[in-house]
Design an enzyme around this catalytic site. Structure first.
Site, PDB file in Angstrom:
ATOM      1  N   CYS A 114       8.303  75.100  19.989  1.00 12.17           N
ATOM      2  CA  CYS A 114       7.081  74.956  19.178  1.00 12.17           C
ATOM      3  C   CYS A 114       6.393  76.293  18.908  1.00 12.17           C
ATOM      4  CB  CYS A 114       6.109  74.001  19.856  1.00 12.17           C
ATOM      5  SG  CYS A 114       6.825  72.394  20.201  1.00 12.17           S
ATOM      6  N   HIS A 260      -0.907  75.205  16.733  1.00 11.13           N
ATOM      7  CA  HIS A 260       0.245  74.307  16.816  1.00 11.13           C
ATOM      8  C   HIS A 260      -0.279  72.896  17.041  1.00 11.13           C
ATOM      9  CE1 HIS A 260       3.784  72.267  17.983  1.00 11.13           C
ATOM     10  NE2 HIS A 260       3.494  72.241  19.267  1.00 11.13           N
ATOM     11  N   ASN A 290       3.940  66.209  16.026  1.00 10.69           N
ATOM     12  CA  ASN A 290       4.378  67.542  16.472  1.00 10.69           C
ATOM     13  C   ASN A 290       5.696  67.899  15.793  1.00 10.69           C
ATOM     14  OD1 ASN A 290       5.363  69.769  17.826  1.00 10.69           O
ATOM     15  ND2 ASN A 290       4.839  69.031  19.868  1.00 10.69           N
TER      16      ASN A 290
HETATM   17  N1  COA Z   1       2.375  53.962  24.669  1.00 14.49           N
HETATM   18  C1  COA Z   1       1.756  53.325  25.674  1.00 14.49           C
HETATM   19  N2  COA Z   1       1.698  53.799  26.921  1.00 14.49           N
HETATM   20  C2  COA Z   1       2.306  54.985  27.158  1.00 14.49           C
HETATM   21  C3  COA Z   1       2.966  55.713  26.149  1.00 14.49           C
HETATM   22  C4  COA Z   1       2.998  55.147  24.864  1.00 14.49           C
HETATM   23  N3  COA Z   1       3.610  55.747  23.836  1.00 14.49           N
HETATM   24  N4  COA Z   1       3.455  56.828  26.674  1.00 14.49           N
HETATM   25  C5  COA Z   1       3.117  56.841  27.970  1.00 14.49           C
HETATM   26  N5  COA Z   1       2.418  55.741  28.272  1.00 14.49           N
HETATM   27  C6  COA Z   1       1.851  55.346  29.536  1.00 14.49           C
HETATM   28  C7  COA Z   1       2.566  55.964  30.699  1.00 14.49           C
HETATM   29  O1  COA Z   1       3.716  55.241  31.031  1.00 14.49           O
HETATM   30  C8  COA Z   1       1.502  55.914  31.781  1.00 14.49           C
HETATM   31  O2  COA Z   1       1.519  54.622  32.318  1.00 14.49           O
HETATM   32  P1  COA Z   1       1.365  54.392  33.921  1.00 14.49           P
HETATM   33  O3  COA Z   1       0.029  55.007  34.265  1.00 14.49           O
HETATM   34  O4  COA Z   1       1.424  52.934  34.031  1.00 14.49           O
HETATM   35  O5  COA Z   1       2.524  55.117  34.509  1.00 14.49           O
HETATM   36  C9  COA Z   1       0.191  56.057  31.017  1.00 14.49           C
HETATM   37  O6  COA Z   1       0.524  55.809  29.645  1.00 14.49           O
HETATM   38  C10 COA Z   1      -0.467  57.418  31.178  1.00 14.49           C
HETATM   39  O7  COA Z   1       0.490  58.418  31.072  1.00 14.49           O
HETATM   40  P2  COA Z   1       0.064  59.950  31.121  1.00 14.49           P
HETATM   41  O8  COA Z   1       1.288  60.755  30.948  1.00 14.49           O
HETATM   42  O9  COA Z   1      -0.782  60.217  32.304  1.00 14.49           O
HETATM   43  O10 COA Z   1      -0.889  60.020  29.833  1.00 14.49           O
HETATM   44  P3  COA Z   1      -1.582  61.272  29.196  1.00 14.49           P
HETATM   45  O11 COA Z   1      -3.033  60.993  29.020  1.00 14.49           O
HETATM   46  O12 COA Z   1      -1.198  62.549  29.885  1.00 14.49           O
HETATM   47  O13 COA Z   1      -0.969  61.293  27.729  1.00 14.49           O
HETATM   48  C11 COA Z   1       0.687  62.569  26.548  1.00 14.49           C
HETATM   49  C12 COA Z   1       0.393  61.452  27.556  1.00 14.49           C
HETATM   50  C13 COA Z   1       2.176  62.755  26.450  1.00 14.49           C
HETATM   51  C14 COA Z   1       0.138  62.112  25.196  1.00 14.49           C
HETATM   52  C15 COA Z   1      -0.019  63.858  26.972  1.00 14.49           C
HETATM   53  O14 COA Z   1       0.270  64.123  28.319  1.00 14.49           O
HETATM   54  C16 COA Z   1       0.395  65.052  26.153  1.00 14.49           C
HETATM   55  O15 COA Z   1       0.099  65.157  24.986  1.00 14.49           O
HETATM   56  N6  COA Z   1       1.042  66.043  26.801  1.00 14.49           N
HETATM   57  C17 COA Z   1       1.444  67.255  26.159  1.00 14.49           C
HETATM   58  C18 COA Z   1       2.632  66.964  25.342  1.00 14.49           C
HETATM   59  C19 COA Z   1       2.947  68.099  24.441  1.00 14.49           C
HETATM   60  O16 COA Z   1       2.077  68.621  23.818  1.00 14.49           O
HETATM   61  N7  COA Z   1       4.214  68.445  24.364  1.00 14.49           N
HETATM   62  C20 COA Z   1       4.687  69.395  23.470  1.00 14.49           C
HETATM   63  C21 COA Z   1       4.148  70.742  23.802  1.00 14.49           C
HETATM   64  S1  COA Z   1       4.692  71.812  22.576  1.00 14.49           S
END
Ligand code: COA
Length: 336
Positions: A114, A260, A290
């Site tokens: 990214c 980004h 993304n």
């Molecule tokens: N729909 C519904 N529930 C989902 C889900 C989806 N698409 N994806 C994950 N969950 C659930 C998980 O299973 C978890 O459930 P659990 O608590 O029962 O295990 C719950 O949601 C919370 O997961 P968590 O990972 O703590 O959520 P979060 O608030 O951190 O959000 C992201 C998840 C991925 C959106 C967030 O962490 C994020 O944006 N991270 C950075 C990703 C990124 O930018 N990557 C590229 C960098 S270049």
């Protein structure tokens, strides 16, 4: 003659097919509400079966050339930032050069996921300031849908396909505006938190396989989302301060934040850190999701098309990526 690098043309391309959150929620257990709330994403564009990353790149590149009022024959070098190349080799840049009808000038890919566009802009800027090239076509292009595990709701909701391109020209340093400079970072100790392994004859390096989700044996994105989130917010907060300090500028000097587009919450946190109101920050994550290395040039193109850019304004581009690799560029806008 002392030189500086100017953006003289911009282009963008998004594949026709749109995949909405609602449609996605028929494929994996998720909901429009969850995705919007946690990421700000409403939809993403998906590459057509017959298309390759190079096709997306060519569409954006041709638009950027037209916008600059030049042709491929006026280009001295072509760089494609991509994580989803058409092939392992040759480079996507060689394929794009061929498809655009260019010949002879150097063409190569950059892989910083990214952060690819931010890395490439820094690299090319250095080369252009040294007088190596007069005009460079720089493209960020991705078909992330090809490396997403479409059964993994943790990752498949986050990514989209697209491309953005700029034409860069080296001009006399006395001409106002152009690239101010960049900072880049990488810390490979985080490499296992966000990755897509390659399967070379099935001999994948075992060291990083402890949380594989992809049983099919094809490379797919694996991510520890909340850990990536935490580090991204911290490192982006640091890097925006660092690039401003390096070039003796202040937060209040920045007119536009061009981040980004990974997650609206990460974007907002960087804007807050910079004490910028959100109307000075480009947000395309809702429509594009993304798009990895295409995301910064797509965001820049979006701002350009809204006719919001004025000569003399200061733009801060930043990105965070698997690696982890992150960085920022400062650009003084000079295209009227
Ligand atoms: N729909 C519904 N529930 C989902 C889900 C989806 N698409 N994806 C994950 N969950 C659930 C998980 O299973 C978890 O459930 P659990 O608590 O029962 O295990 C719950 O949601 C919370 O997961 P968590 O990972 O703590 O959520 P979060 O608030 O951190 O959000 C992201 C998840 C991925 C959106 C967030 O962490 C994020 O944006 N991270 C950075 C990703 C990124 O930018 N990557 C590229 C960098 S270049």
């Amino acid at each position: 003659m002392m030189l500086n690098t100017h953006i003289i043309g911009l282009g963008a391309y998004l594949p026709e097919r749109i995949l909405s959150n609602v449609e996605l929620s028929t494929m994996v257990e998720t909901s429009d509400e969850w995705i919007r709330e946690r990421t700000g994403i409403k939809q993403r564009h998906i590459i057509a079966k017959a298309q390759h990353t190079s096709d997306l790149a060519v569409a954006a590149a041709q638009q950027a050339l037209d916008d600059a009022g030049i042709s491929i024959d006026d280009i001295d070098a072509l760089v494609v930032a991509t994580t989803t190349p058409d092939m392992i080799f040759p480079s996507t840049a060689s394929i794009v050069q061929y498809k655009l009808g260019g010949k002879g000038f150097p063409a190569w890919d950059i892989q910083a996921v990214c952060s690819g566009f931010v890395y490439a802009l820094a690299q090319v800027d250095g080369m252009m300031k040294s007088g190596m090239f007069k005009r460079v076509l720089l493209i960020g292009a991705e078909s992330m849908s090809r490396i997403v595990d479409w059964t993994d709701r943790n990752t498949c909701v986050l990514f989209g396909d697209g491309s953005g391109a700029v034409v860069l020209e080296a001009k006399d340093k006395n001409i106002q505006g152009g690239m101010v400079g960049s900072v880049l970072h990488c810390d490979g100790s985080y490499r296992h938190l966000l990755m897509a392994e390659h399967q070379y004859n099935g001999n994948a390096p075992g060291e990083m396989s402890d949380f594989r989700v992809d049983a099919a044996g094809v490379a797919a994105i694996e991510m520890k989302g909340n850990e990536v989130f935490r580090v991204a917010v911290t490192k982006l907060g640091e890097v925006v301060g660092e690039v401003l300090d390096k070039y003796h500028l202040k937060q209040s000097d920045v007119d536009w934040l061009v981040p980004h587009q990974a997650n609206i919450r990460i974007l907002k946190s960087t804007a807050k850190k910079m004490k910028m109101t959100e109307d000075r920050m480009v947000v395309t994550v809702g429509e594009h999701a993304n798009t990895s290395s295409a995301s910064v040039p797509l965001a820049l193109h979006h701002l350009y098309k809204q006719n919001k850019l004025e000569v003399g304004q200061l733009l801060l581009l930043e990105a965070f990526a698997g690696g982890f690799a992150w960085g920022a560029n400062l650009v003084r806008w000079s295209k009227s």
